[in-house]
Design an enzyme around this catalytic site. Structure first.
Site, PDB file in Angstrom:
ATOM      1  CE1 TYR A 150      -3.471   2.618   0.569  1.00  0.00           C
ATOM      2  CE2 TYR A 150      -2.560   3.342   2.120  1.00  0.00           C
ATOM      3  CZ  TYR A 150      -3.636   3.124   1.784  1.00  0.00           C
ATOM      4  OH  TYR A 150      -4.596   4.549   1.473  1.00  0.00           O
ATOM      5  CG  ASP A 245       6.217   3.867   0.904  1.00  0.00           C
ATOM      6  OD1 ASP A 245       6.345   4.261   2.105  1.00  0.00           O
ATOM      7  OD2 ASP A 245       4.615   3.770   0.498  1.00  0.00           O
ATOM      8  CE  LYS A 277       1.358   4.569   8.235  1.00  0.00           C
ATOM      9  NZ  LYS A 277       0.192   4.776   8.890  1.00  0.00           N
TER      10      LYS A 277
END
Ligand SMILES: Cc1ncc(COP(=O)(O)O)c(C=O)c1O
Length: 441
Positions: A150, A245, A277
């Site tokens: 994702y 990522d 995050k």
């Protein structure tokens, strides 16, 4: 309408006003059933809901809460930033400070790595910008991604995506045009032969391979031995870029993210990193970083456009700076240790209850996959084939015992510096009964 107080009342009102009652799908408890707890405060390792129930939190705001909730040093820095103004719409010193912290952590001995940084507001924006940058820098269109990874919800990256897309069992998303989808090639994770084949057939058209540093959105799936190095090698061979990522893993797995435990040790570097995050310490900040000559393709030095009203927002920068400044070696050691304790106890409780499973773990990130011990889980097909129906009863037994797990079997469990032995003990005490609930499912 009376003033809503219970979780059920709050959910009913929310569902009337917002699709599914949420602003991000997995929060709706769709795959585990039941009523979502509406949280009203968070401190250290705990969340408290509107009914006053306290939970040990293993979601950590989906990753940012590395230091736990409301860490005093971060709150203090945020208060000071707020006092100075909520935003200037100009450059300001804290952006440069956060960029310096990122660069100093994510670099090899020659100073290569996150040489330049562009702050954005979300992980989705970071990967979307990285893809545009890769296309702009290479003059090519195709992007290769792995099933179950994702990278946020930009159009081209939703094909066979993990996280909420996996939880809802969707092949992709409505509203993505065929033209956009056709520029993304999806292959199984850990499949070198498939990657070789795509490059053999279309290598000259590939702008980038984007991969989660270690996938954690189809549950945690460790890269096979040398898989990331192989991506590096094959992209270099064909003039394509490698986008690593680290939105989930950055500044969490080690002080330099998963790259710190892999590429830095093994001697390889991606061209671009994406972070999110932890870098924002709980406020909306993310980043694209990488090689200077590629990053300089971004406007205003280059022709690849990116901009953001809230990019580099001073309050978010203050939270990110304070978080990284306090994410010391001891913090990582503590989280690793507590993750080992919880993951081992989880495995033991499931064994004792006779539940076939595998604990999927990379550093302090882990998840459970039911009914998978024979084949293991090294790709999305295997992750999807698991006995996911066991997770709902398991989740609710933990919730009942005051432990807040991710409301999907495809999400990783997050520990923090604030998870002390007392908090961990509450998790351990809850596991045996939850394992029995999983067995009975
Ligand atoms: C690896 C990865 N990339 C990108 C994203 C998207 O980040 P955001 O939710 O901030 O848009 C996520 C979110 O979970 C993620 O885990």
């Amino acid at each position: 309408m009376t003033n809503p107080q219970t979780n059920q009342q709050l959910f009913d009102s929310a569902r009337d006003l917002m699709p599914g009652g949420v602003n991000s799908p997995v929060r709706a408890f769709g795959s585990v059933g039941g009523t979502p707890a509406f949280m009203v405060s968070a401190e250290g390792p705990y969340l408290t809901d509107a009914e006053g129930t306290q939970y040990v939190d293993l979601v950590g705001s989906w990753g940012p809460a590395l230091l736990g909730h409301k860490p005093p040093q971060v709150i203090e820095a945020v208060h000071a930033a707020v006092d100075a103004g909520l935003g200037f719409g100009t450059s300001h010193p804290a952006e440069t400070r956060l960029a310096e912290l990122v660069r100093s952590r994510v670099q090899d001995e020659a100073g290569r790595g996150a040489e330049m940084i562009r702050m954005v507001s979300t992980g989705t924006e970071a990967t979307m910008t990285a893809i545009r940058l890769a296309r702009g820098a290479t003059g090519r269109n195709l992007v290769i991604k792995f099933a179950g990874c994702y990278h946020g919800h930009s159009d081209g990256l939703l094909a066979a995506a993990g996280s909420g897309v996996a939880t809802l069992g969707l092949p992709g998303s409505a509203g993505v045009t065929e033209a956009q989808a056709s520029e993304t090639i999806v292959i199984e994770y850990n499949d070198r032969a498939a990657l070789e084949q795509v490059f053999a057939e279309r290598g000259d058209d590939v702008a980038a391979v984007i991969t989660e540093a270690t996938p954690a959105n189809m549950g945690v799936v460790p890269p096979g031995e040398g898989f990331n190095a192989f991506i590096r090698e094959i992209t270099s061979r064909h003039g394509a870029l490698m986008i690593f990522d680290e939105v989930m893993t950055g500044f969490r797995i080690t002080e330099a993210g998963y790259w710190g435990a892999s590429g830095r040790v093994e001697g390889w570097l991606p061209d671009l990193f994406t972070f999110g995050k932890v870098i924002g310490g709980g406020l909306p900040t993310a980043a694209v970083a990488g090689r200077r000559e590629i990053m300089e393709h971004l406007a205003p030095t280059g022709p690849v456009y990116h901009a953001g009203t809230l990019s580099g927002n001073p309050v978010a920068m203050a939270a990110g700076v304070a978080t990284l400044e306090h994410a010391t070696a001891e913090v990582y050691q503590h989280i690793d240790r507590q993750a080992d304790v919880v993951a081992s106890a989880l495995g033991e409780a499931l064994d004792a209850a006779g539940v076939d499973h595998s604990i999927q773990k990379v550093g302090s990130l882990f998840s459970v996959a039911f009914g998978t011990s024979a084949a293991g889980v090294s790709n999305y097909a295997q992750a999807q084939a698991q006995e996911a129906f066991r997770y709902g009863p398991f989740f609710h037994a933990m919730l009942e015992a005051g432990v807040y797990l991710p409301p999907s079997v495809f999400e990783a469990w997050f520990l923090s510096a604030a998870h002390d032995d007392a908090a961990v003990q509450r998790i351990l005490d809850a596991l045996p009964k939850a394992a029995e609930a999983a067995a009975a499912a």
